[in-house]
Design a protein around this motif. Structure first.
Motif, PDB file in Angstrom:
ATOM      1  N   HIS A 189     -20.618  62.549 -13.933  1.00  0.00           N
ATOM      2  CA  HIS A 189     -21.920  62.795 -13.318  1.00  0.00           C
ATOM      3  C   HIS A 189     -22.270  61.604 -12.418  1.00  0.00           C
ATOM      4  O   HIS A 189     -21.686  60.522 -12.524  1.00  0.00           O
ATOM      5  CB  HIS A 189     -23.006  62.973 -14.382  1.00  0.00           C
ATOM      6  CG  HIS A 189     -23.208  61.770 -15.249  1.00  0.00           C
ATOM      7  ND1 HIS A 189     -22.373  61.453 -16.300  1.00  0.00           N
ATOM      8  CD2 HIS A 189     -24.131  60.760 -15.193  1.00  0.00           C
ATOM      9  CE1 HIS A 189     -22.779  60.330 -16.870  1.00  0.00           C
ATOM     10  NE2 HIS A 189     -23.842  59.886 -16.212  1.00  0.00           N
ATOM     11  N   LYS A 190     -23.200  61.823 -11.523  1.00  0.00           N
ATOM     12  CA  LYS A 190     -23.618  60.752 -10.624  1.00  0.00           C
ATOM     13  C   LYS A 190     -24.460  59.728 -11.378  1.00  0.00           C
ATOM     14  O   LYS A 190     -25.223  60.078 -12.273  1.00  0.00           O
ATOM     15  CB  LYS A 190     -24.406  61.318  -9.443  1.00  0.00           C
ATOM     16  CG  LYS A 190     -23.554  62.144  -8.484  1.00  0.00           C
ATOM     17  CD  LYS A 190     -24.367  62.552  -7.261  1.00  0.00           C
ATOM     18  CE  LYS A 190     -23.484  63.291  -6.259  1.00  0.00           C
ATOM     19  NZ  LYS A 190     -24.251  63.687  -5.045  1.00  0.00           N
ATOM     20  N   LEU A 191     -24.309  58.483 -10.958  1.00  0.00           N
ATOM     21  CA  LEU A 191     -25.025  57.387 -11.600  1.00  0.00           C
ATOM     22  C   LEU A 191     -26.230  56.975 -10.761  1.00  0.00           C
ATOM     23  O   LEU A 191     -26.299  57.250  -9.555  1.00  0.00           O
ATOM     24  CB  LEU A 191     -24.095  56.191 -11.792  1.00  0.00           C
ATOM     25  CG  LEU A 191     -22.833  56.443 -12.632  1.00  0.00           C
ATOM     26  CD1 LEU A 191     -21.944  55.212 -12.633  1.00  0.00           C
ATOM     27  CD2 LEU A 191     -23.205  56.832 -14.055  1.00  0.00           C
ATOM     28  N   THR A 192     -27.175  56.318 -11.400  1.00  0.00           N
ATOM     29  CA  THR A 192     -28.335  55.780 -10.691  1.00  0.00           C
ATOM     30  C   THR A 192     -27.903  54.552  -9.892  1.00  0.00           C
ATOM     31  O   THR A 192     -27.280  53.640 -10.432  1.00  0.00           O
ATOM     32  CB  THR A 192     -29.441  55.382 -11.671  1.00  0.00           C
ATOM     33  OG1 THR A 192     -29.822  56.543 -12.427  1.00  0.00           O
ATOM     34  CG2 THR A 192     -30.653  54.836 -10.932  1.00  0.00           C
ATOM     35  N   ALA A 193     -28.224  54.557  -8.607  1.00  0.00           N
ATOM     36  CA  ALA A 193     -27.815  53.451  -7.732  1.00  0.00           C
ATOM     37  C   ALA A 193     -29.039  52.825  -7.083  1.00  0.00           C
ATOM     38  O   ALA A 193     -30.105  53.436  -6.991  1.00  0.00           O
ATOM     39  CB  ALA A 193     -26.850  53.953  -6.662  1.00  0.00           C
ATOM     40  N   VAL A 194     -28.874  51.587  -6.638  1.00  0.00           N
ATOM     41  CA  VAL A 194     -29.929  50.876  -5.906  1.00  0.00           C
ATOM     42  C   VAL A 194     -29.395  50.521  -4.529  1.00  0.00           C
ATOM     43  O   VAL A 194     -28.184  50.513  -4.288  1.00  0.00           O
ATOM     44  CB  VAL A 194     -30.382  49.610  -6.656  1.00  0.00           C
ATOM     45  CG1 VAL A 194     -31.159  49.970  -7.903  1.00  0.00           C
ATOM     46  CG2 VAL A 194     -29.194  48.719  -6.990  1.00  0.00           C
ATOM     47  N   SER A 195     -30.302  50.228  -3.618  1.00  0.00           N
ATOM     48  CA  SER A 195     -29.915  49.915  -2.241  1.00  0.00           C
ATOM     49  C   SER A 195     -30.273  48.475  -1.907  1.00  0.00           C
ATOM     50  O   SER A 195     -31.114  47.851  -2.567  1.00  0.00           O
ATOM     51  CB  SER A 195     -30.610  50.866  -1.259  1.00  0.00           C
ATOM     52  OG  SER A 195     -32.021  50.744  -1.374  1.00  0.00           O
ATOM     53  N   PHE A 196     -29.644  47.971  -0.864  1.00  0.00           N
ATOM     54  CA  PHE A 196     -29.930  46.625  -0.387  1.00  0.00           C
ATOM     55  C   PHE A 196     -31.157  46.628   0.510  1.00  0.00           C
ATOM     56  O   PHE A 196     -31.395  47.566   1.275  1.00  0.00           O
ATOM     57  CB  PHE A 196     -28.745  46.060   0.390  1.00  0.00           C
ATOM     58  CG  PHE A 196     -27.589  45.645  -0.474  1.00  0.00           C
ATOM     59  CD1 PHE A 196     -27.644  44.470  -1.205  1.00  0.00           C
ATOM     60  CD2 PHE A 196     -26.439  46.426  -0.559  1.00  0.00           C
ATOM     61  CE1 PHE A 196     -26.584  44.076  -2.008  1.00  0.00           C
ATOM     62  CE2 PHE A 196     -25.378  46.040  -1.348  1.00  0.00           C
ATOM     63  CZ  PHE A 196     -25.453  44.867  -2.079  1.00  0.00           C
ATOM     64  N   GLY A 197     -31.938  45.553   0.427  1.00  0.00           N
ATOM     65  CA  GLY A 197     -33.057  45.343   1.324  1.00  0.00           C
ATOM     66  C   GLY A 197     -32.710  44.282   2.354  1.00  0.00           C
ATOM     67  O   GLY A 197     -31.597  43.740   2.370  1.00  0.00           O
ATOM     68  N   ASP A 198     -33.647  43.993   3.213  1.00  0.00           N
ATOM     69  CA  ASP A 198     -33.452  42.987   4.250  1.00  0.00           C
ATOM     70  C   ASP A 198     -33.887  41.629   3.707  1.00  0.00           C
ATOM     71  O   ASP A 198     -35.070  41.296   3.711  1.00  0.00           O
ATOM     72  CB  ASP A 198     -34.257  43.357   5.498  1.00  0.00           C
ATOM     73  CG  ASP A 198     -33.950  42.447   6.680  1.00  0.00           C
ATOM     74  OD1 ASP A 198     -33.233  41.434   6.479  1.00  0.00           O
ATOM     75  OD2 ASP A 198     -34.428  42.728   7.795  1.00  0.00           O
TER      76      ASP A 198
END
Length: 529
Positions: A189-198
């Motif tokens: 199943h897909k996992l919870t991911a986070v994104s990069f900020g500036d």
């Protein structure tokens, strides 16, 4: 007697009204600076933490070590943070390490105790060492980012998710210079991911959250602020760390540093601590630097850095004076790699790089700026040469694993054995002869003028010069005889330079050394050799 009334405390609005009433022009009042307003601390970080915790993972790696393998677990000696090594299985004579939580202080205590007990036992059987750290998911398919030192040398890497699911991880790529690594896990199943900020927009004083696995205590959330930016902690050539006072300890390495929008702006990598515990000085790799490296690790398995092939040093005021620069800025070229992009483009030793693509650079920022420039791009450089600013285009190459070494060149023709004393500089120089080459262990291809004596109270001694050093260039001009060196000094005096710039070879190192020459006569005294 009635007490005198206290003077009223005027706010900015009241002050403006009072000034207008007193006849101060409205334009003047309008120019008053606005008051600085600090946003209040959040009532709670709970909602933000709850949304981010599923994307942060615990990482455990194991490595088999023998009794003669150096022990890396020296974080408690203070200084910058490093590996988050925990204790491993015992082995050998004596009792096994008790079953404390992995990475806990008690486990480390017994691990160190067992190491001391096993010293002097070369036949002790191999044992397992375990390293603990943190990481975070950047792609729902199972791509995880962490520090390279967390998984360095690992034979097996295990990732534990927030719901305690344990998964085997595969190393996709790693980079020693920035201490970054990318892992892959597989799930149904897909996992919870986070994104990069500036991270470039993050300011000193902004609130941040750190989430990780300190001392094996998973899912630990700490809060603080950004304490400083652009820290150089001597970890590598591209240091540009974010400093934070959010508590970071062993096991936090590789974990994310979040802004209040839930974006990753840093990767927690090191701490400064005399005891090994947090004292509120932690360092994180900025997202702006990490993002490009991570993309390359995912695509190529290694980092593809820009490279032009130069050795540089900072420009001091003495060096600036000798080159005719009004202020000390830029990166001085101390050497150029043979057949590298810089040499092919015409960059020379003694040039000063002032800008890259329109932005100012110095000896610290230039390597990072070049490394971040895509390979194959044409870098637009502004340089200082011959007392004026010039433009130079240099194609950006890829950083080689082992830069090409300069090929040895045939020995120069023998020079007349005439030495010269330079009283104003406090040193004596001579051409390189077979006897001096042997005395000072100079290479067969070494060119220049060798320093044979240095006065203890002279200018040369103050600048760190010593017998055996070789002056290769003076004012960016090759010198092979004491007379040629003297001529360049005289030219600098006639041009009313306060100092003269010498390129000095000291063993394997080469550097520029500015020496003050004033405006007096040279005072060179020839000696028969």
């Amino acid at each position: 007697m009635r007490p005198a009334p206290r003077p009223a405390r005027l706010g900015l609005a009241c002050l403006a009204a009072a000034l207008l009433q007193a006849g101060v022009p409205a334009a003047t009042v309008a120019g008053l600076p606005a008051p600085a307003v600090a946003r209040g601390a959040p009532d709670s970080f709970a909602d933000l933490a709850a949304s981010l915790l599923p994307a942060v993972v615990n990482i455990s790696s194991t490595e088999t070590v023998t009794s003669d393998t150096p022990d890396d677990d020296n974080d408690d000696q203070g200084g910058g943070g490093g590996g988050d090594q925990g204790g491993g299985g015992g082995g050998g004579p004596g009792p096994n390490i008790p079953a404390f939580p992995p990475g806990s202080p008690f486990e480390k205590f017994f691990h160190d105790f067992m190491n001391r007990q096993n010293q002097g036992s070369p036949n002790a059987p191999p044992r397992k060492m375990q390293a603990l750290g943190s990481g975070f998911i950047v792609d729902p398919s199972g791509i995880i980012v962490t520090n390279n030192h967390v998984i360095s040398g690992a034979e097996e890497i295990t990732v534990t998710l927030q719901d305690n699911t344990v998964l085997k991880a595969k190393l996709i790529g790693h980079d020693d210079r920035t201490d970054l690594a990318v892992l892959q896990v597989h799930t149904d199943h897909k996992l919870t991911a986070v994104s990069f900020g500036d991270s470039d927009k993050s300011r000193v004083g902004d609130w941040v959250l750190a989430i990780g696995n300190p001392f094996g205590l998973s899912g630990t959330v700490t809060a603080g602020i950004i304490s400083s930016r652009g820290r150089d902690i001597q970890q590598g050539p591209y240091d540009d760390f974010i400093q934070t006072d959010a508590p970071i300890n062993k096991g936090n390495s590789g974990g994310p540093l979040f802004n209040m929008d839930g974006q990753v702006i840093g990767i927690n990598t090191a701490i400064y601590s005399p005891s090994g515990g947090s004292i509120g000085i932690g360092f994180a790799i900025p997202a702006s630097e990490a993002r490009l490296i991570i993309e390359q690790l995912r695509r190529f398995g290694h980092a593809k850095r820009g490279w032009i092939g130069v050795r540089i040093q900072d420009v001091t005021q003495d060096i600036a004076d000798s080159l005719g620069l009004k202020t000390a800025h830029g990166a001085l070229i101390a050497g150029v790699e043979p057949k590298g992009p810089a040499e092919k483009a015409g960059l020379r030793s003694g040039d000063v790089i002032l800008q890259l693509d329109g932005k100012d650079v110095d000896g610290r920022s230039l390597p990072r700026r070049v490394a971040e420039t895509p390979v194959g791009d044409a870098g637009q450089f502004a340089i200082w040469r011959d007392g004026r600013r010039q433009a130079l285009t240099i194609p950006i190459g890829e950083f080689p694993e082992q830069p090409a070494q300069a090929a040895s060149k045939p020995s120069p023709k023998p020079q007349p054995a005439t030495s010269m004393t330079l009283p104003s500089l406090g040193m004596k120089v001579a051409p390189i002869t077979p006897a001096l080459r042997q005395k000072y262990q100079l290479s067969d291809g070494q060119k220049g003028v060798v320093i044979t004596d240095v006065s203890q109270d002279g200018v040369a001694a103050d600048r760190g010069l010593r017998p055996g050093d070789v002056v290769v260039e003076v004012q960016q001009t090759d010198v092979a005889t004491p007379a040629a060196l003297q001529e360049q000094i005289d030219r600098a005096r006639r041009a009313k330079r306060a100092s003269v710039l010498m390129l000095v070879q000291d063993g394997d190192a080469i550097r520029f050394v500015p020496l003050p020459v004033g405006s007096g006569k040279s005072g060179g005294l020839k000696d028969k050799g």
